[in-house]
Design a protein around this motif. Structure first.
Motif, PDB file in Angstrom:
ATOM      1  N   ALA A 106       0.848  -1.190   0.000  1.00 24.10           N
ATOM      2  CA  ALA A 106       0.000   0.000   0.000  1.00 24.10           C
ATOM      3  C   ALA A 106       0.883   1.239   0.000  1.00 24.10           C
ATOM      4  CB  ALA A 106      -0.910  -0.017   1.229  1.00 24.10           C
ATOM      5  N   LEU A 107       0.696   2.109  -0.965  1.00 28.80           N
ATOM      6  CA  LEU A 107       1.490   3.322  -1.079  1.00 28.80           C
ATOM      7  C   LEU A 107       0.898   4.430  -0.223  1.00 28.80           C
ATOM      8  CD1 LEU A 107       2.011   3.269  -4.954  1.00 28.80           C
ATOM      9  CD2 LEU A 107       3.670   2.597  -3.202  1.00 28.80           C
ATOM     10  N   SER A 108       1.743   5.213   0.409  1.00 30.87           N
ATOM     11  CA  SER A 108       1.268   6.276   1.293  1.00 30.87           C
ATOM     12  C   SER A 108       0.451   7.316   0.544  1.00 30.87           C
ATOM     13  CB  SER A 108       2.451   6.946   1.993  1.00 30.87           C
ATOM     14  OG  SER A 108       3.323   7.527   1.029  1.00 30.87           O
ATOM     15  N   GLU A 109       0.740   7.507  -0.735  1.00 26.52           N
ATOM     16  CA  GLU A 109      -0.009   8.491  -1.517  1.00 26.52           C
ATOM     17  C   GLU A 109      -1.226   7.890  -2.192  1.00 26.52           C
ATOM     18  OE1 GLU A 109       4.036   8.270  -3.479  1.00 26.52           O
ATOM     19  OE2 GLU A 109       3.140   7.246  -1.788  1.00 26.52           O
ATOM     20  N   GLY A 110      -1.547   6.644  -1.887  1.00 27.30           N
ATOM     21  CA  GLY A 110      -2.717   5.982  -2.446  1.00 27.30           C
ATOM     22  C   GLY A 110      -2.343   4.966  -3.501  1.00 27.30           C
ATOM     23  N   GLY A 111      -3.166   3.944  -3.620  1.00 29.39           N
ATOM     24  CA  GLY A 111      -2.912   2.899  -4.597  1.00 29.39           C
ATOM     25  C   GLY A 111      -1.958   1.842  -4.065  1.00 29.39           C
ATOM     26  N   TYR A 112      -1.536   0.948  -4.977  1.00 34.71           N
ATOM     27  CA  TYR A 112      -0.706  -0.184  -4.584  1.00 34.71           C
ATOM     28  C   TYR A 112       0.431  -0.380  -5.565  1.00 34.71           C
ATOM     29  CZ  TYR A 112      -5.037  -0.914  -2.109  1.00 34.71           C
ATOM     30  OH  TYR A 112      -6.138  -0.728  -1.329  1.00 34.71           O
ATOM     31  N   ALA A 113       1.411  -1.149  -5.109  1.00 28.88           N
ATOM     32  CA  ALA A 113       2.558  -1.464  -5.951  1.00 28.88           C
ATOM     33  C   ALA A 113       3.033  -2.876  -5.628  1.00 28.88           C
ATOM     34  CB  ALA A 113       3.678  -0.453  -5.729  1.00 28.88           C
ATOM     35  N   VAL A 114       3.845  -3.431  -6.533  1.00 31.06           N
ATOM     36  CA  VAL A 114       4.568  -4.674  -6.256  1.00 31.06           C
ATOM     37  C   VAL A 114       6.051  -4.378  -6.418  1.00 31.06           C
ATOM     38  CG1 VAL A 114       2.695  -6.225  -6.926  1.00 31.06           C
ATOM     39  CG2 VAL A 114       4.326  -5.455  -8.660  1.00 31.06           C
ATOM     40  N   GLN A 115       6.873  -5.164  -5.707  1.00 32.71           N
ATOM     41  CA  GLN A 115       8.318  -4.962  -5.750  1.00 32.71           C
ATOM     42  C   GLN A 115       8.949  -6.046  -6.614  1.00 32.71           C
ATOM     43  OE1 GLN A 115      10.416  -2.582  -4.264  1.00 32.71           O
ATOM     44  NE2 GLN A 115      11.985  -3.579  -5.502  1.00 32.71           N
ATOM     45  N   VAL A 116       9.520  -5.653  -7.737  1.00 28.82           N
ATOM     46  CA  VAL A 116      10.214  -6.595  -8.604  1.00 28.82           C
ATOM     47  C   VAL A 116      11.472  -7.087  -7.893  1.00 28.82           C
ATOM     48  CG1 VAL A 116      11.381  -6.906 -10.833  1.00 28.82           C
ATOM     49  CG2 VAL A 116       9.310  -5.485 -10.669  1.00 28.82           C
ATOM     50  N   GLU A 117      11.778  -8.363  -8.025  1.00 23.52           N
ATOM     51  CA  GLU A 117      12.981  -8.924  -7.396  1.00 23.52           C
ATOM     52  C   GLU A 117      14.212  -8.169  -7.891  1.00 23.52           C
ATOM     53  OE1 GLU A 117      15.103 -13.278  -6.701  1.00 23.52           O
ATOM     54  OE2 GLU A 117      13.915 -12.921  -8.510  1.00 23.52           O
ATOM     55  N   ASN A 118      14.917  -7.575  -6.900  1.00 20.17           N
ATOM     56  CA  ASN A 118      16.123  -6.803  -7.204  1.00 20.17           C
ATOM     57  C   ASN A 118      15.849  -5.686  -8.217  1.00 20.17           C
ATOM     58  OD1 ASN A 118      17.776  -8.404  -5.520  1.00 20.17           O
ATOM     59  ND2 ASN A 118      17.903  -9.951  -7.155  1.00 20.17           N
ATOM     60  N   GLY A 119      14.631  -5.176  -8.204  1.00 18.51           N
ATOM     61  CA  GLY A 119      14.272  -4.147  -9.161  1.00 18.51           C
ATOM     62  C   GLY A 119      13.381  -3.089  -8.542  1.00 18.51           C
ATOM     63  N   PRO A 120      12.724  -2.322  -9.379  1.00 21.87           N
ATOM     64  CA  PRO A 120      11.948  -1.179  -8.883  1.00 21.87           C
ATOM     65  C   PRO A 120      10.557  -1.577  -8.374  1.00 21.87           C
ATOM     66  CG  PRO A 120      11.761  -1.287 -11.255  1.00 21.87           C
ATOM     67  CD  PRO A 120      12.710  -2.398 -10.857  1.00 21.87           C
ATOM     68  N   LEU A 121       9.923  -0.610  -7.759  1.00 24.44           N
ATOM     69  CA  LEU A 121       8.502  -0.728  -7.443  1.00 24.44           C
ATOM     70  C   LEU A 121       7.701  -0.480  -8.709  1.00 24.44           C
ATOM     71  CD1 LEU A 121       8.096   1.338  -4.158  1.00 24.44           C
ATOM     72  CD2 LEU A 121       7.639  -1.090  -4.403  1.00 24.44           C
ATOM     73  N   LEU A 122       6.665  -1.295  -8.949  1.00 22.60           N
ATOM     74  CA  LEU A 122       5.772  -1.083 -10.074  1.00 22.60           C
ATOM     75  C   LEU A 122       4.367  -0.849  -9.545  1.00 22.60           C
ATOM     76  CD1 LEU A 122       6.930  -3.875 -12.575  1.00 22.60           C
ATOM     77  CD2 LEU A 122       7.600  -1.462 -12.536  1.00 22.60           C
ATOM     78  N   ALA A 123       3.816   0.312  -9.867  1.00 20.09           N
ATOM     79  CA  ALA A 123       2.454   0.612  -9.428  1.00 20.09           C
ATOM     80  C   ALA A 123       1.471  -0.284 -10.170  1.00 20.09           C
ATOM     81  CB  ALA A 123       2.129   2.077  -9.679  1.00 20.09           C
ATOM     82  N   VAL A 124       0.426  -0.750  -9.453  1.00 22.68           N
ATOM     83  CA  VAL A 124      -0.554  -1.653 -10.061  1.00 22.68           C
ATOM     84  C   VAL A 124      -1.965  -1.211  -9.711  1.00 22.68           C
ATOM     85  CG1 VAL A 124       1.003  -3.641 -10.023  1.00 22.68           C
ATOM     86  CG2 VAL A 124      -0.530  -3.223  -8.072  1.00 22.68           C
ATOM     87  N   LYS A 125      -2.894  -1.621 -10.558  1.00 27.56           N
ATOM     88  CA  LYS A 125      -4.310  -1.543 -10.246  1.00 27.56           C
ATOM     89  C   LYS A 125      -4.769  -2.944  -9.858  1.00 27.56           C
ATOM     90  CE  LYS A 125      -5.320   2.204 -13.514  1.00 27.56           C
ATOM     91  NZ  LYS A 125      -6.113   2.615 -14.705  1.00 27.56           N
ATOM     92  N   VAL A 126      -5.563  -3.020  -8.777  1.00 27.29           N
ATOM     93  CA  VAL A 126      -6.032  -4.325  -8.321  1.00 27.29           C
ATOM     94  C   VAL A 126      -7.419  -4.576  -8.868  1.00 27.29           C
ATOM     95  CG1 VAL A 126      -4.625  -4.264  -6.248  1.00 27.29           C
ATOM     96  CG2 VAL A 126      -6.965  -3.399  -6.155  1.00 27.29           C
ATOM     97  N   GLY A 127      -7.684  -5.830  -9.175  1.00 25.03           N
ATOM     98  CA  GLY A 127      -8.991  -6.225  -9.685  1.00 25.03           C
ATOM     99  C   GLY A 127      -9.650  -7.241  -8.776  1.00 25.03           C
ATOM    100  N   MET A 128      -9.926  -8.395  -9.296  1.00 24.91           N
ATOM    101  CA  MET A 128     -10.667  -9.424  -8.577  1.00 24.91           C
ATOM    102  C   MET A 128      -9.785 -10.119  -7.538  1.00 24.91           C
ATOM    103  SD  MET A 128     -12.650 -12.621 -10.323  1.00 24.91           S
ATOM    104  CE  MET A 128     -13.385 -13.912  -9.362  1.00 24.91           C
ATOM    105  N   PHE A 129     -10.384 -10.428  -6.367  1.00 24.31           N
ATOM    106  CA  PHE A 129      -9.733 -11.209  -5.323  1.00 24.31           C
ATOM    107  C   PHE A 129     -10.329 -12.607  -5.310  1.00 24.31           C
ATOM    108  CE2 PHE A 129      -8.990  -6.926  -4.041  1.00 24.31           C
ATOM    109  CZ  PHE A 129      -7.845  -6.916  -3.280  1.00 24.31           C
TER     110      PHE A 129
END
Length: 436
Positions: A391-414
Motif C-alpha cells: 500500500a502506497l502512502s499516496e494511495g494505490g498499490y505497488a509490487v516490488q520486482v525482485e532486485n528491481g523497482p517498485l511497479l504501481a498496479v491496479k487491483v482487480g478481482m480477489f
C-alpha cells in the motif's frame, strides 16, 4: 514505509473502493505478521535509481502468473441463534419467578421477578443506570423510556428540542430530625459536660438545628439522542405503572427494566427460585431469529460483500436461501495448538435467512451447515498473492520486482488469497517479492 512518488504516479486509483483498499492494507499486514518478514524502506532521489529492496531478512519471490480466478466458495458454518447475552439483576431481593428456556420475551413483558416485582423488557441501546425521579433529568436512558412508552401508546407530551436548555427541579429538602428522635447507639451528643456542643454551627438550646437547604437547580443542554424527564412523561409512567398493577409513583429504578435491542429468546436459566437476585448470572438471552455464523479466512474477505446472496446446505441435504447481513470488523487468529503454529486469521461473517429459509430450520436449534458464496469468474488474468501488494502512502498499490523497482498496479478481482493486477511493466513471468 516511504514509497517512491515517481512509482506511485505511474498508476491511477483503479476500480477498487475505499473498503477494498482498507481490506488490502489489513490483509497485507496480516500476511507480513504471519510470515515474520520485515522489509526495509525504499528511498528515491527522483531518478528512480535507488528503488531496490534492502533485505533485512530472507523474503520469498513469486512469478506473476496468467490464470483463471473464481471467488466462489463453500465454507463451514454454524446455524443457531447467534451470540448470547448474560443478564444479572440490578435490584437486590429474592428471585421469585424465572422464564423457561426457549421462551420469547417481547417489549413490556416480564423477564423475571424479584421479591415478586416484575422486571420488564424495553427496547433500546442504553440501559437504565440511575433512579429516574427528578423532573428535568436529561439523558439517553430517558430517551429509552420516551420511545417505549410512545410505542406502547402512552401520551408522553412534547419533548424539549435538541439544543434547548432544561432546568432540573431542585431536590427536596431533607426533613429535620424529630425532637424526641433517639440517639444512635455510641453517638456522642456533646463535647461539653452539660450536653451543649461548642463546635461552630452546631445546635444549642438557644440555636435550634437548621433545616438543610434544597440543592440548587442544574441546567443541562439537550443533545441528539437525549430524552427529558418532564412532568408529562412522569404522568405517563404513572399510568403505565397502574396498567401493570404496580404502585403509581412515576419513578423508575434501574432494576425495574432490562433494555434489549429487540425481542429476545431465553437461551438458558442459571439461577434458582429463592436465590439472591444479585448473587450471579440469572439467565442468558439470544436473538429470536436464527442465523449462520461463518469464520472466513481474512485473505478471502475481498470476495464477500454485505448483502450478497448465499445458499445454505442443511444437514438433511436440502438448501435454504440466505444473505450476508453482518461482516465483523475484528480479525482474529486461531490459537495455536500445543507446540504448533497459530491458525490463519479469521473474520466472522453472519448470514441471515429469509422467511423461506427460516421455515426450513424451524425445528433446528443448532447445526453444522455449509454455506455457498456465489461469485464470478475471470479467465486469463495476471495475478499475484495478496501478500505481494504494497500500500502506497499516496494511495494505490505497488509490487516490488525482485532486485528491481517498485511497479504501481491496479487491483482487480480477489479470490482465495490471489489478486488480479494490471499496470505498466506487469507481465507474466516476472518475479515479485511476496510475504505469502
Amino acid at each position: 514505509m516511504t514509497r517512491s512518488r515517481q512509482a506511485a504516479s505511474e498508476a491511477g486509483e483503479g476500480p477498487s473502493t475505499k473498503t477494498r483498499r482498507r481490506w488490502v492494507f489489513a490483509l497485507a499486514a496480516i500476511a507480513v505478521a504471519a510470515a515474520g518478514v520485515g522489509l526495509a524502506g525504499w528511498a528515491a532521489d527522483g531518478s528512480g535509481a535507488d528503488t531496490t529492496v534492502k533485505k533485512t531478512t530472507k523474503v520469498r519471490t513469486v512469478a506473476v502468473v496468467r490464470t483463471d480466478l473464481s471467488n466462489e466458495m463453500e465454507l463451514s458454518g454454524t446455524l443457531g441463534y447467534g451470540s448470547t447475552r448474560s443478564v444479572q439483576a440490578s435490584a437486590s431481593g429474592r428471585v421469585t419467578w424465572l422464564p423457561a428456556p426457549g421462551a420469547k420475551v417481547e417489549r413490556n413483558e416480564q423477564l423475571y421477578r424479584v421479591d415478586d416485582r416484575p422486571v420488564l423488557v424495553f427496547y433500546g441501546s442504553t440501559p437504565l443506570f440511575r433512579r429516574l425521579d427528578t423532573r428535568g433529568l436529561v439523558g439517553r436512558d430517558i430517551k429509552v423510556v420516551v420511545d417505549n412508552l410512545r410505542a406502547l401508546g402512552y401520551d408522553i407530551g412534547s419533548q424539549p428540542a435538541v439544543g434547548s436548555t432544561v432546568r432540573r427541579a431542585a431536590a427536596p429538602a431533607s426533613e429535620p430530625p424529630a425532637a424526641n428522635a433517639p440517639t444512635a447507639p455510641g453517638a456522642q451528643t456533646s463535647g461539653a459536660p452539660d450536653g451543649k456542643n461548642d463546635e461552630a454551627g452546631a445546635p444549642t438550646p438557644d440555636a435550634p438545628e437548621k433545616t438543610p437547604a434544597a440543592s440548587a437547580p442544574e441546567e443541562t443542554k439537550v443533545k441528539e439522542g437525549d430524552g427529558v424527564l418532564t412532568a408529562e412523561l412522569m404522568d405517563a409512567v404513572k399510568r403505565w405503572q397502574t396498567a401493570g398493577g404496580a404502585a403509581a409513583t412515576g419513578v423508575l429504578d434501574a432494576g425495574d427494566i432490562v433494555v434489549t435491542q429487540g425481542a429476545v429468546r431465553v437461551s438458558s436459566v442459571k439461577a434458582q427460585i429463592g436465590a439472591d437476585a444479585t448473587a450471579g448470572e440469572l439467565l442468558t438471552l439470544t436473538a429470536t431469529t436464527k442465523s449462520v455464523s461463518v469464520p472466513v479466512d481474512a485473505l478471502d474477505m475481498g470476495s464477500i460483500k454485505q448483502g450478497a446472496k448465499v445458499t445454505i446446505k442443511l444437514p438433511d441435504a436440502s438448501t435454504a436461501p440466505g444473505k450476508v447481513s453482518v461482516i465483523s470488523t475484528v480479525v482474529q487468529s486461531e490459537e495455536a495448538a500445543s507446540g504448533g503454529a497459530a491458525g490463519p486469521a479469521k473474520v466472522s461473517v453472519t448470514v441471515s435467512l429469509d422467511r423461506t429459509g427460516a421455515g426450513k430450520v424451524a425445528d433446528i436449534d443448532s447445526a453444522a451447515v455449509q454455506v455457498q458464496f456465489a461469485g464470478q469468474t475471470k479467465k486469463g488474468v495476471l495475478a499475484v498473492p495478496v501478500g505481494a501488494l504494497l500500500a502506497l502512502s499516496e494511495g494505490g498499490y505497488a509490487v516490488q520486482v525482485e532486485n528491481g523497482p517498485l511497479l504501481a498496479v491496479k487491483v482487480g478481482m480477489f479470490a482465495k488469497g490471489i489478486v488480479e493486477v494490471t499496470g505498466t511493466g506487469i507481465k507474466e513471468g516476472i518475479k515479485v517479492v511476496t510475504t505469502s
